[in-house]
Design a protein around this motif. Structure first.
Motif, mmCIF file in Angstrom:
data_model
loop_
_atom_site.group_PDB
_atom_site.id
_atom_site.type_symbol
_atom_site.label_atom_id
_atom_site.label_comp_id
_atom_site.label_asym_id
_atom_site.label_seq_id
_atom_site.Cartn_x
_atom_site.Cartn_y
_atom_site.Cartn_z
ATOM 1 N N GLY A 1 -28.901 -21.539 -9.822
ATOM 2 C CA GLY A 1 -27.709 -21.015 -10.478
ATOM 3 C C GLY A 1 -28.098 -20.272 -11.731
ATOM 4 O O GLY A 1 -29.255 -20.306 -12.156
ATOM 5 N N SER A 2 -27.139 -19.578 -12.328
ATOM 6 C CA SER A 2 -27.422 -18.799 -13.539
ATOM 7 C C SER A 2 -26.387 -19.077 -14.620
ATOM 8 O O SER A 2 -25.225 -19.372 -14.340
ATOM 9 C CB SER A 2 -27.460 -17.300 -13.210
ATOM 10 N N SER B 1 -23.004 -20.148 -12.404
ATOM 11 C CA SER B 1 -22.753 -19.419 -11.160
ATOM 12 C C SER B 1 -23.844 -19.745 -10.148
ATOM 13 O O SER B 1 -25.029 -19.546 -10.427
ATOM 14 C CB SER B 1 -22.733 -17.910 -11.418
ATOM 15 N N LEU B 2 -23.448 -20.247 -8.989
ATOM 16 C CA LEU B 2 -24.413 -20.559 -7.950
ATOM 17 C C LEU B 2 -24.916 -19.273 -7.320
ATOM 18 O O LEU B 2 -24.136 -18.409 -6.942
ATOM 19 C CB LEU B 2 -23.782 -21.452 -6.885
ATOM 20 N N ASP B 3 -26.243 -19.139 -7.210
ATOM 21 C CA ASP B 3 -26.789 -17.922 -6.615
ATOM 22 C C ASP B 3 -27.931 -18.224 -5.652
ATOM 23 O O ASP B 3 -28.782 -17.393 -5.391
ATOM 24 C CB ASP B 3 -27.254 -16.941 -7.704
ATOM 25 N N GLY B 4 -27.955 -19.434 -5.120
ATOM 26 C CA GLY B 4 -28.981 -19.810 -4.159
ATOM 27 C C GLY B 4 -28.689 -19.268 -2.778
ATOM 28 O O GLY B 4 -27.744 -18.500 -2.574
ATOM 29 N N SER C 1 -29.009 -16.358 -21.773
ATOM 30 C CA SER C 1 -28.907 -16.492 -20.315
ATOM 31 C C SER C 1 -29.823 -17.622 -19.865
ATOM 32 O O SER C 1 -30.607 -18.154 -20.652
ATOM 33 C CB SER C 1 -29.291 -15.177 -19.619
ATOM 34 N N GLY C 2 -29.705 -17.961 -18.615
ATOM 35 C CA GLY C 2 -30.555 -19.031 -18.109
ATOM 36 C C GLY C 2 -30.484 -19.133 -16.597
ATOM 37 O O GLY C 2 -29.558 -18.627 -15.965
ATOM 38 N N ALA C 3 -31.489 -19.763 -16.042
ATOM 39 C CA ALA C 3 -31.536 -20.013 -14.607
ATOM 40 C C ALA C 3 -31.723 -21.509 -14.377
ATOM 41 O O ALA C 3 -32.450 -22.174 -15.119
ATOM 42 C CB ALA C 3 -32.677 -19.234 -13.966
ATOM 43 N N VAL C 4 -31.036 -22.029 -13.377
ATOM 44 C CA VAL C 4 -31.127 -23.442 -13.021
ATOM 45 C C VAL C 4 -31.630 -23.530 -11.587
ATOM 46 O O VAL C 4 -31.129 -22.821 -10.708
ATOM 47 C CB VAL C 4 -29.749 -24.140 -13.112
ATOM 48 N N ARG C 5 -32.622 -24.388 -11.351
ATOM 49 C CA ARG C 5 -33.158 -24.534 -10.003
ATOM 50 C C ARG C 5 -33.286 -26.017 -9.661
ATOM 51 O O ARG C 5 -33.713 -26.814 -10.498
ATOM 52 C CB ARG C 5 -34.531 -23.864 -9.876
ATOM 53 N N ALA C 6 -32.919 -26.358 -8.453
ATOM 54 C CA ALA C 6 -33.085 -27.726 -7.962
ATOM 55 C C ALA C 6 -33.751 -27.677 -6.595
ATOM 56 O O ALA C 6 -33.406 -26.846 -5.755
ATOM 57 C CB ALA C 6 -31.743 -28.449 -7.861
ATOM 58 N N GLU C 7 -34.723 -28.543 -6.397
ATOM 59 C CA GLU C 7 -35.407 -28.668 -5.116
ATOM 60 C C GLU C 7 -35.399 -30.131 -4.701
ATOM 61 O O GLU C 7 -35.505 -31.029 -5.538
ATOM 62 C CB GLU C 7 -36.858 -28.196 -5.211
ATOM 63 N N GLY C 8 -35.261 -30.374 -3.416
ATOM 64 C CA GLY C 8 -35.279 -31.741 -2.914
ATOM 65 C C GLY C 8 -36.053 -31.839 -1.620
ATOM 66 O O GLY C 8 -35.916 -30.982 -0.747
ATOM 67 N N ASP C 9 -36.894 -32.858 -1.504
ATOM 68 C CA ASP C 9 -37.736 -33.037 -0.320
ATOM 69 C C ASP C 9 -37.081 -34.004 0.662
ATOM 70 O O ASP C 9 -36.658 -35.104 0.284
ATOM 71 C CB ASP C 9 -39.114 -33.584 -0.721
#
Length: 202
Positions: free
Chosen positions: A34-35, A44-47, A108-116
């Protein structure tokens, strides 16, 4: 066996065989991003699933392609992806609110999430394989307003308070009391229904 059941079994059968012969093929990392901007306390989700979420008239959850689902093109969203989207959205909004309260000049900023995930557990192929995420990584990349400086103490406070007050993050981190109940009815004869109930409190 119904045609729907037969179709699902036929779709999953080659996947299960593949995961048995190559266990690493069942392990996947889902991602969401997201951003942030300087104009509002929003994220704002942008994935990869953002466009599907925005255009969906009705949110429809379905199987991930590695579990036999049709994929994003069908309009169905994997619940694991949706969980990461919720984490990105909640943590992004929380961080922006905290930054506003602390008067941190965020541009501004970017948010990232990852899950295994290991689909051998999801599909019941390997009883020792976990069902659910085995690891989740959340990262923020922030850009401050030009000419404005933020010291390490303030950045640390931003991180700690975001972690503390993000509802989704804290729900994942601290297992809540959980109750599961399944109610069903079946018509045993004309006008006569039989009720069935299963319940468990974790």
């Amino acid at each position: 066996m119904s045609s729907q059941s037969a179709t699902l079994r036929a779709t999953q059968a080659p996947l299960k065989e593949n995961y048995k012969s190559d266990p690493s093929a069942a392990v996947v990392t889902l991602k969401s991003s997201g951003s942030l901007d300087s104009q509002s306390v929003t994220c704002s989700l942008d994935g990869p699933n953002a466009s599907a979420i925005r255009t969906a008239h009705q949110k429809v959850a379905g199987l991930h392609p590695l579990a036999g689902g049709p994929g994003e093109a069908s309009g169905e969203l994997c619940s694991g992806d949706m969980l990461l989207e919720a984490l990105v959205a909640c943590s992004g909004v929380t961080l922006k609110a905290v930054a506003t309260a602390l008067e941190i000049p965020l541009e501004s900023g970017a948010v990232r999430a990852e899950g295994d995930l290991d689909f051998k557990g999801t599909l019941g192929i390997d009883k020792s394989a976990p069902v659910g995420f085995t690891a989740i990584r959340l990262q923020f990349d922030l850009k401050m307003q030009q000419g404005k400086e933020v010291d390490e103490d303030k950045l640390a406070a931003l991180g700690k308070l975001t972690e503390r007050y993000c509802v989704v993050l804290q729900t994942i981190a601290k297992k809540p009391e959980l109750a599961v109940r399944v109610d069903g009815t079946t018509e045993v004869e004309d006008g006569v229904e039989k009720s069935l109930t299963w319940a468990r409190k974790a």
